[in-house]
Design a protein around this motif. Structure first.
Motif, PDB file in Angstrom:
ATOM      1  N   ASN A  23       0.827  -1.205   0.000  1.00 29.46           N
ATOM      2  CA  ASN A  23       0.000   0.000   0.000  1.00 29.46           C
ATOM      3  C   ASN A  23       0.862   1.256   0.000  1.00 29.46           C
ATOM      4  OD1 ASN A  23      -2.395  -1.427  -0.020  1.00 29.46           O
ATOM      5  ND2 ASN A  23      -2.683  -1.325   2.192  1.00 29.46           N
ATOM      6  N   ARG A  24       1.923   1.249   0.797  1.00 29.80           N
ATOM      7  CA  ARG A  24       2.797   2.422   0.864  1.00 29.80           C
ATOM      8  C   ARG A  24       3.467   2.662  -0.486  1.00 29.80           C
ATOM      9  NH1 ARG A  24       7.451   4.955   1.683  1.00 29.80           N
ATOM     10  NH2 ARG A  24       7.515   6.571   3.295  1.00 29.80           N
ATOM     11  N   ALA A  25       3.973   1.596  -1.114  1.00 31.66           N
ATOM     12  CA  ALA A  25       4.616   1.733  -2.422  1.00 31.66           C
ATOM     13  C   ALA A  25       3.620   2.258  -3.456  1.00 31.66           C
ATOM     14  CB  ALA A  25       5.205   0.395  -2.869  1.00 31.66           C
ATOM     15  N   ALA A  26       2.384   1.752  -3.414  1.00 25.94           N
ATOM     16  CA  ALA A  26       1.355   2.212  -4.352  1.00 25.94           C
ATOM     17  C   ALA A  26       1.020   3.680  -4.106  1.00 25.94           C
ATOM     18  CB  ALA A  26       0.099   1.352  -4.219  1.00 25.94           C
ATOM     19  N   LEU A  27       0.983   4.080  -2.840  1.00 22.13           N
ATOM     20  CA  LEU A  27       0.687   5.475  -2.507  1.00 22.13           C
ATOM     21  C   LEU A  27       1.802   6.412  -2.957  1.00 22.13           C
ATOM     22  CD1 LEU A  27      -0.920   4.923   0.988  1.00 22.13           C
ATOM     23  CD2 LEU A  27      -2.028   6.071  -0.960  1.00 22.13           C
ATOM     24  N   VAL A  28       3.058   6.010  -2.785  1.00 20.57           N
ATOM     25  CA  VAL A  28       4.176   6.854  -3.215  1.00 20.57           C
ATOM     26  C   VAL A  28       4.147   7.012  -4.737  1.00 20.57           C
ATOM     27  CG1 VAL A  28       6.696   7.008  -3.388  1.00 20.57           C
ATOM     28  CG2 VAL A  28       5.642   6.379  -1.221  1.00 20.57           C
ATOM     29  N   ALA A  29       3.927   5.905  -5.463  1.00 20.38           N
ATOM     30  CA  ALA A  29       3.853   5.977  -6.927  1.00 20.38           C
ATOM     31  C   ALA A  29       2.688   6.860  -7.364  1.00 20.38           C
ATOM     32  CB  ALA A  29       3.711   4.576  -7.511  1.00 20.38           C
ATOM     33  N   ALA A  30       1.543   6.705  -6.702  1.00 22.68           N
ATOM     34  CA  ALA A  30       0.368   7.513  -7.049  1.00 22.68           C
ATOM     35  C   ALA A  30       0.607   8.982  -6.731  1.00 22.68           C
ATOM     36  CB  ALA A  30      -0.858   6.997  -6.294  1.00 22.68           C
ATOM     37  N   ALA A  31       1.240   9.257  -5.592  1.00 24.93           N
ATOM     38  CA  ALA A  31       1.520  10.653  -5.218  1.00 24.93           C
ATOM     39  C   ALA A  31       2.447  11.295  -6.237  1.00 24.93           C
ATOM     40  CB  ALA A  31       2.132  10.705  -3.817  1.00 24.93           C
ATOM     41  N   ARG A  32       3.460  10.561  -6.677  1.00 28.71           N
ATOM     42  CA  ARG A  32       4.376  11.100  -7.693  1.00 28.71           C
ATOM     43  C   ARG A  32       3.595  11.500  -8.941  1.00 28.71           C
ATOM     44  NH1 ARG A  32       7.952   7.161  -8.032  1.00 28.71           N
ATOM     45  NH2 ARG A  32       9.549   8.247  -6.840  1.00 28.71           N
ATOM     46  N   GLU A  33       2.706  10.616  -9.403  1.00 24.45           N
ATOM     47  CA  GLU A  33       1.927  10.885 -10.618  1.00 24.45           C
ATOM     48  C   GLU A  33       0.966  12.050 -10.420  1.00 24.45           C
ATOM     49  OE1 GLU A  33      -0.025   7.218 -11.479  1.00 24.45           O
ATOM     50  OE2 GLU A  33       1.854   6.149 -11.890  1.00 24.45           O
ATOM     51  N   VAL A  34       0.243  12.038  -9.314  1.00 22.57           N
ATOM     52  CA  VAL A  34      -0.765  13.080  -9.069  1.00 22.57           C
ATOM     53  C   VAL A  34      -0.092  14.440  -8.895  1.00 22.57           C
ATOM     54  CG1 VAL A  34      -2.502  13.891  -7.410  1.00 22.57           C
ATOM     55  CG2 VAL A  34      -2.511  11.508  -8.176  1.00 22.57           C
ATOM     56  N   PHE A  35       1.005  14.498  -8.149  1.00 19.83           N
ATOM     57  CA  PHE A  35       1.711  15.767  -7.978  1.00 19.83           C
ATOM     58  C   PHE A  35       2.276  16.257  -9.314  1.00 19.83           C
ATOM     59  CE2 PHE A  35       2.682  14.572  -3.305  1.00 19.83           C
ATOM     60  CZ  PHE A  35       1.506  15.187  -2.873  1.00 19.83           C
ATOM     61  N   ALA A  36       2.762  15.336 -10.161  1.00 17.36           N
ATOM     62  CA  ALA A  36       3.290  15.733 -11.467  1.00 17.36           C
ATOM     63  C   ALA A  36       2.186  16.301 -12.348  1.00 17.36           C
ATOM     64  CB  ALA A  36       3.952  14.545 -12.160  1.00 17.36           C
ATOM     65  N   GLU A  37       0.998  15.722 -12.266  1.00 16.23           N
ATOM     66  CA  GLU A  37      -0.112  16.161 -13.114  1.00 16.23           C
ATOM     67  C   GLU A  37      -0.797  17.420 -12.601  1.00 16.23           C
ATOM     68  OE1 GLU A  37      -2.767  12.822 -13.378  1.00 16.23           O
ATOM     69  OE2 GLU A  37      -1.187  11.525 -14.183  1.00 16.23           O
ATOM     70  N   HIS A  38      -0.927  17.536 -11.259  1.00 23.70           N
ATOM     71  CA  HIS A  38      -1.777  18.596 -10.699  1.00 23.70           C
ATOM     72  C   HIS A  38      -1.062  19.511  -9.717  1.00 23.70           C
ATOM     73  CE1 HIS A  38      -5.091  16.471 -12.568  1.00 23.70           C
ATOM     74  NE2 HIS A  38      -4.700  15.363 -11.968  1.00 23.70           N
ATOM     75  N   GLY A  39       0.233  19.308  -9.497  1.00 23.83           N
ATOM     76  CA  GLY A  39       0.982  20.155  -8.573  1.00 23.83           C
ATOM     77  C   GLY A  39       0.864  19.659  -7.138  1.00 23.83           C
ATOM     78  N   LEU A  40       1.634  20.283  -6.265  1.00 29.32           N
ATOM     79  CA  LEU A  40       1.723  19.828  -4.882  1.00 29.32           C
ATOM     80  C   LEU A  40       0.460  20.088  -4.076  1.00 29.32           C
ATOM     81  CD1 LEU A  40       5.379  20.851  -3.955  1.00 29.32           C
ATOM     82  CD2 LEU A  40       4.523  18.635  -4.710  1.00 29.32           C
ATOM     83  N   ASP A  41      -0.450  20.891  -4.611  1.00 27.22           N
ATOM     84  CA  ASP A  41      -1.695  21.162  -3.893  1.00 27.22           C
ATOM     85  C   ASP A  41      -2.842  20.263  -4.348  1.00 27.22           C
ATOM     86  OD1 ASP A  41      -0.646  23.175  -2.229  1.00 27.22           O
ATOM     87  OD2 ASP A  41      -0.745  24.611  -3.879  1.00 27.22           O
ATOM     88  N   ALA A  42      -2.530  19.224  -5.105  1.00 27.72           N
ATOM     89  CA  ALA A  42      -3.567  18.289  -5.558  1.00 27.72           C
ATOM     90  C   ALA A  42      -4.253  17.654  -4.361  1.00 27.72           C
ATOM     91  CB  ALA A  42      -2.930  17.197  -6.427  1.00 27.72           C
ATOM     92  N   PRO A  43      -5.541  17.323  -4.475  1.00 28.03           N
ATOM     93  CA  PRO A  43      -6.242  16.712  -3.341  1.00 28.03           C
ATOM     94  C   PRO A  43      -5.652  15.350  -2.979  1.00 28.03           C
ATOM     95  CG  PRO A  43      -7.708  16.963  -5.253  1.00 28.03           C
ATOM     96  CD  PRO A  43      -6.383  17.520  -5.637  1.00 28.03           C
ATOM     97  N   LEU A  44      -5.484  15.121  -1.694  1.00 23.72           N
ATOM     98  CA  LEU A  44      -4.946  13.841  -1.238  1.00 23.72           C
ATOM     99  C   LEU A  44      -5.884  12.686  -1.594  1.00 23.72           C
ATOM    100  CD1 LEU A  44      -3.401  14.781   2.215  1.00 23.72           C
ATOM    101  CD2 LEU A  44      -2.289  14.623  -0.013  1.00 23.72           C
ATOM    102  N   SER A  45      -7.170  12.978  -1.702  1.00 19.26           N
ATOM    103  CA  SER A  45      -8.117  11.925  -2.079  1.00 19.26           C
ATOM    104  C   SER A  45      -7.801  11.377  -3.472  1.00 19.26           C
ATOM    105  CB  SER A  45      -9.554  12.454  -2.039  1.00 19.26           C
ATOM    106  OG  SER A  45      -9.697  13.557  -2.923  1.00 19.26           O
ATOM    107  N   ALA A  46      -7.246  12.222  -4.348  1.00 22.40           N
ATOM    108  CA  ALA A  46      -6.875  11.760  -5.689  1.00 22.40           C
ATOM    109  C   ALA A  46      -5.736  10.747  -5.609  1.00 22.40           C
ATOM    110  CB  ALA A  46      -6.466  12.949  -6.564  1.00 22.40           C
ATOM    111  N   ILE A  47      -4.852  10.918  -4.642  1.00 22.40           N
ATOM    112  CA  ILE A  47      -3.739   9.975  -4.468  1.00 22.40           C
ATOM    113  C   ILE A  47      -4.286   8.625  -4.015  1.00 22.40           C
ATOM    114  CG2 ILE A  47      -1.663   9.485  -3.106  1.00 22.40           C
ATOM    115  CD1 ILE A  47      -1.220  12.565  -3.034  1.00 22.40           C
ATOM    116  N   ALA A  48      -5.187   8.647  -3.045  1.00 21.21           N
ATOM    117  CA  ALA A  48      -5.784   7.398  -2.558  1.00 21.21           C
ATOM    118  C   ALA A  48      -6.504   6.669  -3.688  1.00 21.21           C
ATOM    119  CB  ALA A  48      -6.735   7.681  -1.399  1.00 21.21           C
ATOM    120  N   ARG A  49      -7.300   7.411  -4.480  1.00 18.61           N
ATOM    121  CA  ARG A  49      -8.010   6.793  -5.604  1.00 18.61           C
ATOM    122  C   ARG A  49      -7.036   6.188  -6.600  1.00 18.61           C
ATOM    123  NH1 ARG A  49     -11.217  11.247  -5.181  1.00 18.61           N
ATOM    124  NH2 ARG A  49     -10.184  12.290  -6.918  1.00 18.61           N
TER     125      ARG A  49
END
Length: 200
Positions: A23-49
Motif C-alpha cells: 500500500n505504501r509503495a502504491a501510494l508513493v507511486a500515485a503521489a508522484r503521478e498526481v503531484f506531477a499532473e496537478h501540482g503539490l496542492d492536488a487533493p490527497l483523495s486523488a492519491i488514494a483513488r
C-alpha cells in the motif's frame, strides 16, 4: 457488519506488513503521478483513488500533505543514491535515473531548486537536505576527465531541471534530453533505477 470471504467461504489471508508495504509503495507511486499532473496542492483523495486504497489507508501512511511530498522526494533521492552507489552503473545511466525522476516528479524539480524556493516552508529544510544528498551522490560518481567539472555538474542539473516543462511526461523527457545534448553530456536510458521502463 459482515466479513468479506474469499473462494470457498474462507476469509482472505491478512498479509499484515506485506500489505502495508504494498500500500505504501502504491501510494508513493500515485503521489508522484498526481503531484506531477496537478501540482503539490492536488487533493490527497486523488492519491488514494489512484493507488486503489481508501483514504484511511492513505492517512495511516501519510498523515498530511507534507508527509506525502516528503515520501516522494525521499524515494527519488534514494533511487539516485542507489544508482550512484552501484559501481557497475555507468555515470551516464546515473544521469538517466536522475532524468527519469525529473520527468516523473514535479516535486523533485522543486527539491533541486530548494535553495531559492519560496513558500512551502513546511518541506524546505527537508528538501535542502535531500538536495544536498543528490549533489553528493552525483559528485561522488563524476568520472575523472568528464566534460563537466564538479561545479559545472551542479549548475548543469539545475539548468536541465529548469527545462523540464510540458503537459506530458514524454514532452518533459524530450526537453530534458535536449538540454543534456546542448550541454554535450551523454545520458543513459531514462528509467527508474532497477530497470523498470518509464510509465505513461
Amino acid at each position: 457488519m459482515t466479513e468479506q470471504t474469499g473462494q470457498g467461504g474462507r476469509r482472505p489471508a491478512n498479509d499484515g506488513p506485506k500489505a502495508a508495504a504494498r500500500n505504501r509503495a502504491a501510494l508513493v507511486a500515485a503521489a508522484r503521478e498526481v503531484f506531477a499532473e496537478h501540482g503539490l496542492d492536488a487533493p490527497l483523495s486523488a492519491i488514494a483513488r489512484r493507488a486503489g486504497v481508501g483514504q484511511g489507508v492513505l492517512y495511516r501512511h501519510f498523515p498530511d500533505r507534507t508527509a506525502a511530498v516528503a515520501a516522494v522526494l525521499e524515494e527519488n533521492v534514494r533511487q539516485i543514491e542507489q544508482a550512484a552507489g552501484a559501481g557497475d552503473v555507468p555515470f551516464a545511466e546515473v544521469l538517466g535515473v536522475l532524468t527519469w525522476h525529473l520527468t516523473e516528479s514535479a516535486a523533485f524539480i522543486g527539491l533541486l531548486h530548494a535553495d531559492r524556493a519560496v513558500g512551502r516552508s513546511d518541506i524546505r529544510a527537508h528538501a535542502l537536505d535531500l538536495s544536498g544528498r543528490v549533489e553528493r551522490a552525483l559528485r561522488g560518481r563524476l568520472p575523472a576527465g568528464h566534460r563537466l567539472s564538479a561545479d559545472d555538474l551542479v549548475l548543469s542539473v539545475a539548468m536541465v531541471s529548469a527545462a523540464v516543462t510540458g503537459p506530458t511526461r514524454q514532452e518533459r523527457e524530450d526537453r530534458a534530453l535536449a538540454a543534456w545534448r546542448l550541454l554535450g553530456v551523454e545520458v543513459g536510458p531514462v528509467r527508474a533505477f532497477g530497470g523498470r521502463e518509464p510509465t505513461g
